[in-house]
Write an enzyme that holds these catalytic residues in place. Structure first.
Site, PDB file in Angstrom:
ATOM      1  N   VAL A 196     -39.668 -93.042  67.878  1.00  0.00           N
ATOM      2  CA  VAL A 196     -40.547 -94.007  68.542  1.00  0.00           C
ATOM      3  C   VAL A 196     -41.529 -94.507  67.488  1.00  0.00           C
ATOM      4  CG1 VAL A 196     -42.271 -94.385  70.339  1.00  0.00           C
ATOM      5  CG2 VAL A 196     -40.349 -92.841  70.769  1.00  0.00           C
TER       6      VAL A 196
ATOM      7  N   GLY B  99     -44.267 -93.896  77.267  1.00  0.00           N
ATOM      8  CA  GLY B  99     -43.078 -93.577  78.043  1.00  0.00           C
ATOM      9  C   GLY B  99     -41.771 -93.979  77.383  1.00  0.00           C
TER      10      GLY B  99
ATOM     11  N   TYR C 208     -39.271 -81.291  72.649  1.00  0.00           N
ATOM     12  CA  TYR C 208     -38.076 -81.298  73.499  1.00  0.00           C
ATOM     13  C   TYR C 208     -38.067 -80.252  74.606  1.00  0.00           C
ATOM     14  CZ  TYR C 208     -36.435 -84.727  70.226  1.00  0.00           C
ATOM     15  OH  TYR C 208     -36.337 -85.858  69.471  1.00  0.00           O
TER      16      TYR C 208
ATOM     17  N   PHE D  59     -26.309 -83.342  62.894  1.00  0.00           N
ATOM     18  CA  PHE D  59     -25.840 -84.632  63.381  1.00  0.00           C
ATOM     19  C   PHE D  59     -27.034 -85.524  63.688  1.00  0.00           C
ATOM     20  CE2 PHE D  59     -25.929 -81.541  66.830  1.00  0.00           C
ATOM     21  CZ  PHE D  59     -26.675 -82.176  67.796  1.00  0.00           C
TER      22      PHE D  59
END
Length: 413
Positions: free
Chosen positions: A88, A96, A127, A413
């Site tokens: 972000v 948001g 997370y 990844f």
């Protein structure tokens, strides 16, 4: 998106890749990746699974997922959404944007029938609120080979080692990797194109070291292992102080494993061996004469969350018979909320909705941490993150959730 009318979330189009990638690079510090790294990432991108958030003409959010399959306890390969490239823009925090992207990614994974979502976290604290728990860890070490000897089994002398061109040996190396995938929870079946990641060798990655090198191991005429590494020369007042950086190491049997480590520890003019991203139970730890001279340390690796609790818990097996009712909390994916009866053993399992009284209470984050068998429910309970509601249920479930092989995420990844 609801939280910010100025932004729009869309699926990434191939013609938008360059500006999308530039936004991702800026969010991760602004250092441009080598062209070969950039091109590989573009070639493996599943555009229909990648997202862009825009504020007018500006790209302010990136995220996506790969359609992986990961090994779970019992050896099954289970579909998993590999969440990746999440960023972000610093100008658009706390609006948001991240939540909207995670909402879309997990909804899509559910719609695609993927019971699991996995990721590696640049900032782990982010997370947990989306239900991801640290499920695997990795071993790193800085080994002083002048003060650490190896004791290898006699069978290691039966292994033949040869230098090989990394690209020319790719098929043999990939065959070894594929044979190892079912053996250890957390390993990823290699998707087409991903095999090239192990051959990336831009100057920016070498840090003064050599080009990528490869040694292939053979036993009884068959390839049984390989190692990819770099050497970095160094000299001090007392002579050579070079370093071997081990990038990949794979072996199908203990003799091959030991033979490869003996080679890496014994390269001429090298005084140190750097090991990173290895399984916590890596065998070299039990071959060395002095583990203290190896300076081992661990780091979190794979974060996992069940996208569909019933399907996820039914997809793996259990070390001992288990029959337990779980009360699961999952505010972000409310379809997982409530009570589930898990019944299973070494042959298989089922996990269905139930109205029976709960015996253990935990959030989906703890379920994700324990899912691959590397983090015990007992340990989480000691931290106050799992509650035992029926005496004896915790210990029995904790043993059942365990894994004979320590789980390991085999590549990023």
């Amino acid at each position: 998106m609801g939280t910010d009318r100025a932004t729009e979330l869309t699926v990434l189009r191939p013609d938008e890749w360059d500006t999308w990638w530039d936004g991702l690079v800026r969010a991760f510090g602004g250092v441009r990746a080598a062209d070969e790294e950039r091109e590989l990432d573009r070639s493996v991108t599943e555009f229909e699974r990648f997202l862009a958030v825009r504020d007018g003409d500006l790209n302010v959010g990136t995220a996506g997922s790969f359609s992986f399959r990961t090994t779970v306890p019992g050896g099954a390969l289970v579909p998993a959404a590999g969440v990746t490239m999440v960023s972000v823009a610093a100008t658009h925090r706390r609006r948001g944007v991240l939540t909207s992207m995670m909402r879309r990614l997990l909804d899509d994974a559910r719609a695609l029938g993927e019971p699991l979502a996995i990721l590696t976290a640049s900032e782990p604290a982010i997370y947990g609120r989306y239900g991801f728990g640290a499920a695997t860890f990795q071993l790193n070490a800085e080994i002083d080979t002048s003060r650490t000897a190896l004791s290898v089994p006699a069978e290691a002398d039966e292994v033949r080692l040869r230098y090989a061109d990394p690209a020319g040996a790719l098929d043999d190396c990939e065959a070894v990797y594929a044979a190892l995938v079912p053996r250890r929870p957390g390993m990823l079946a290699r998707r087409a194109g991903w095999e090239r990641a192990g051959l990336l060798d831009p100057e920016s990655r070498r840090k003064g070291g050599s080009a990528l090198q490869c040694v292939v191991a053979e036993r009884d005429g068959a390839v049984t292992g390989y190692a990819r590494f770099r050497t970095r020369p160094g000299w001090g007042r007392d002579g050579h102080e070079g370093t071997v950086s081990v990038l990949e190491h794979a072996a199908l049997d203990p003799a091959t494993d030991a033979a490869l480590w003996r080679f890496l520890f014994g390269i001429d003019l090298m005084l140190h061996v750097e090991v990173s991203g290895r399984p916590l139970d890596d065998a070299w730890q039990y071959l060395v004469s002095d583990i203290r001279r190896c300076r081992p340390w661990l780091r979190d690796s794979c974060y996992l969350r069940p996208v569909d609790v019933g399907a996820a818990l039914s997809a793996r097996t259990y070390r001992t018979p288990v029959d337990v009712v779980l009360e699961v909390e999952d505010a972000f994916c409310p379809w997982n909320e409530g009570r589930w009866r898990l019944s299973g053993d070494t042959e298989g399992a089922s996990c269905e909705r139930t109205t029976d009284p709960a015996e253990l209470a935990l959030s989906v984050r703890e379920l994700g941490a324990a899912y691959l068998g590397g983090v015990s429910l007992l340990s989480l309970a000691r931290a106050g993150r799992v509650r035992e509601l029926r005496p004896g249920a915790l210990e029995r479930a904790s043993v059942a959730f365990g894994s004979a092989e320590v789980p390991w995420l085999s590549h990023g990844f």
